[in-house]
Design an enzyme around this catalytic site. Sequence first.
Site, mmCIF file in Angstrom:
data_model
loop_
_atom_site.group_PDB
_atom_site.id
_atom_site.type_symbol
_atom_site.label_atom_id
_atom_site.label_comp_id
_atom_site.label_asym_id
_atom_site.label_seq_id
_atom_site.Cartn_x
_atom_site.Cartn_y
_atom_site.Cartn_z
ATOM 1 N N PRO A 1 15.675 4.492 26.266
ATOM 2 C CG PRO A 1 14.013 5.840 27.190
ATOM 3 C CD PRO A 1 15.128 5.857 26.172
ATOM 4 C CG ASN B 1 -0.186 0.076 2.538
ATOM 5 O OD1 ASN B 1 1.042 0.153 2.551
ATOM 6 N ND2 ASN B 1 -0.917 0.056 3.638
ATOM 7 C CG PHE C 1 8.424 -8.906 3.738
ATOM 8 C CD1 PHE C 1 8.247 -9.483 2.473
ATOM 9 C CD2 PHE C 1 9.576 -9.211 4.437
ATOM 10 C CE1 PHE C 1 9.201 -10.333 1.933
ATOM 11 C CE2 PHE C 1 10.529 -10.062 3.906
ATOM 12 C CZ PHE C 1 10.337 -10.616 2.658
ATOM 13 C CB SER D 1 11.570 -8.788 15.131
ATOM 14 O OG SER D 1 12.513 -7.978 15.800
ATOM 15 C CE1 TYR E 1 9.875 -4.831 16.098
ATOM 16 C CE2 TYR E 1 8.199 -4.554 14.417
ATOM 17 C CZ TYR E 1 9.421 -5.062 14.826
ATOM 18 O OH TYR E 1 10.168 -5.814 13.954
ATOM 19 C CE LYS F 1 7.425 -7.876 13.062
ATOM 20 N NZ LYS F 1 7.124 -8.192 11.652
HETATM 21 C C1 WQD Z 1 21.173 -0.626 17.405
HETATM 22 C C2 WQD Z 1 22.171 -0.055 18.402
HETATM 23 C C3 WQD Z 1 21.235 1.561 19.901
HETATM 24 C C4 WQD Z 1 20.427 4.580 16.801
HETATM 25 C C5 WQD Z 1 15.464 -2.444 16.505
HETATM 26 C C6 WQD Z 1 14.206 -3.246 16.686
HETATM 27 C C7 WQD Z 1 14.313 -4.524 15.895
HETATM 28 C C8 WQD Z 1 14.596 -4.208 14.455
HETATM 29 C C9 WQD Z 1 15.916 -3.456 14.378
HETATM 30 C C10 WQD Z 1 12.615 -3.960 13.140
HETATM 31 C C11 WQD Z 1 21.606 0.093 19.807
HETATM 32 C C12 WQD Z 1 22.284 2.203 18.996
HETATM 33 C C13 WQD Z 1 20.799 3.411 17.460
HETATM 34 C C14 WQD Z 1 21.129 5.792 17.055
HETATM 35 C C15 WQD Z 1 22.537 4.621 18.605
HETATM 36 N N1 WQD Z 1 13.556 -3.441 13.907
HETATM 37 N N2 WQD Z 1 21.841 3.443 18.332
HETATM 38 N N3 WQD Z 1 22.159 5.756 17.952
HETATM 39 O O1 WQD Z 1 17.234 -1.291 18.715
HETATM 40 O O2 WQD Z 1 18.791 -3.254 18.168
HETATM 41 O O3 WQD Z 1 16.558 -3.122 17.064
HETATM 42 O O4 WQD Z 1 15.729 -2.241 15.131
HETATM 43 O O5 WQD Z 1 12.505 -5.071 12.741
HETATM 44 O O6 WQD Z 1 13.100 -5.234 15.985
HETATM 45 O O7 WQD Z 1 14.091 -3.573 18.045
HETATM 46 O O8 WQD Z 1 18.342 -1.497 16.433
HETATM 47 O O9 WQD Z 1 19.523 0.108 15.008
HETATM 48 O O10 WQD Z 1 17.767 0.986 16.641
HETATM 49 O O11 WQD Z 1 19.968 0.138 17.495
HETATM 50 O O12 WQD Z 1 23.480 4.633 19.409
HETATM 51 O O13 WQD Z 1 20.822 6.892 16.496
HETATM 52 O O14 WQD Z 1 22.538 1.251 17.980
HETATM 53 O O15 WQD Z 1 21.324 2.061 21.221
HETATM 54 O O16 WQD Z 1 22.644 -0.188 20.729
HETATM 55 P P1 WQD Z 1 17.767 -2.267 17.725
HETATM 56 P P2 WQD Z 1 18.865 0.000 16.340
#
Ligand code: WQD
Length: 343
Positions: free
Chosen positions: A298, A32, A80, A130, A154, A158
């Site tokens: 958080p 969509n 997806f 995930s 989220y 899942k």
């Molecule tokens: C990775 C690391 C952050 C952004 C999430 C979802 C997961 C999947 C992937 C959908 C962490 C650090 C991040 C930034 C940072 N999503 N970080 N500065 O949180 O492991 O997983 O995204 O499918 O389901 O939970 O991924 O890339 O957000 O963070 O320091 O601007 O990078 O603290 O350690 P995450 P992320």
Amino acid sequence: MKILLTGGAGYIGSHTAVALIEAGFEPVVLDNFANSHPVVLERLQRITGQTMALERGDVLDTHWVEDLLRRHRPVGVVHFAGDKAVGESVALPLKYFHNNIGGAVSLLRAMQTVHAEDPSTPPTLVFSSSATVYGDPASVPITEDFPRSHTNPYGHSKLVIEDMLSALCAANPAWRVGTLRYFNPVGAHPSGLIGEDPAGIPNNLMPYVTQVAVGQREHLNVYGNDYPTPDGTGVRDYIHVQDLAAGHVAALKTLLGGGESFTVNLGTGKGHSVLDVVHAFEKASGRPVPYQIAPRRPGDVAQCWADPALAQRLLGWQARHTLDEMCADAWRWQSGNPNGYRG
Ligand code: WQD
């Protein structure tokens, strides 16, 4: 043989579409465009030389999904479609429960209805789950039998969909379901024509890093450097989207070959810190990625990476790309498309 990809114009979906064509399948894209762009279909045509069937609509429209299943008769479906921003899900839980859980119910009901009309083709589904379903793991690496929990709507959506699929398979053994728990997908197709294109300010690390490198953002905020990890920053299992796409092809082939339903981790089995990613990206791009240490985010966990042995045993699949390759491919996409698909 046709494969229906719901959300097929999205980041993982578009890369899986290419891999499916290379494996001899015929993808049908259902989207969509709520979180993707029609230009993706043109890019897929340029990469594959094939025009893909597009069904533009919402997976929540059950009767429409039934109709397209009757018209296309796919031998399998990869689901997806859904929303995936952790932070947004906390602010808008109903959107996530409606779109993700409601969308899955709608798709499964449509598949069940069409299967009842023609029981000759077992309903075959690969579901995009995930690593978030593991919550804050007690240890790493993570195996599929680890306890599941949710820390945000989220991840909760899942987890609920995984439970729905288990109940469906128990009630009707004709169903063949492969649940794939993604760790942290990053990178892009080596052509640089498709890649990750988040709307607004990126939630995830890699797209934020690429936008800093290309000059769209001033600096990266590193969310905490006081975690119990080698350099104090969060450690994750980054997996190249090309390896992830190959995992979907392997999952479909296993199910279509008569394999039992399964749930597997799709990860590399290696953990990299935020600063590992920053340094690898600077090396791959030749661009500086200035950063500032910010407070912890958080809901973040210190460490999360996969034990991918079950996927290797059941699917004959393993991730092959290195972090350097992930960064090089991500940079080729971002530098060639500074504004993503919006041109
Ligand atoms: C990775 C690391 C952050 C952004 C999430 C979802 C997961 C999947 C992937 C959908 C962490 C650090 C991040 C930034 C940072 N999503 N970080 N500065 O949180 O492991 O997983 O995204 O499918 O389901 O939970 O991924 O890339 O957000 O963070 O320091 O601007 O990078 O603290 O350690 P995450 P992320």
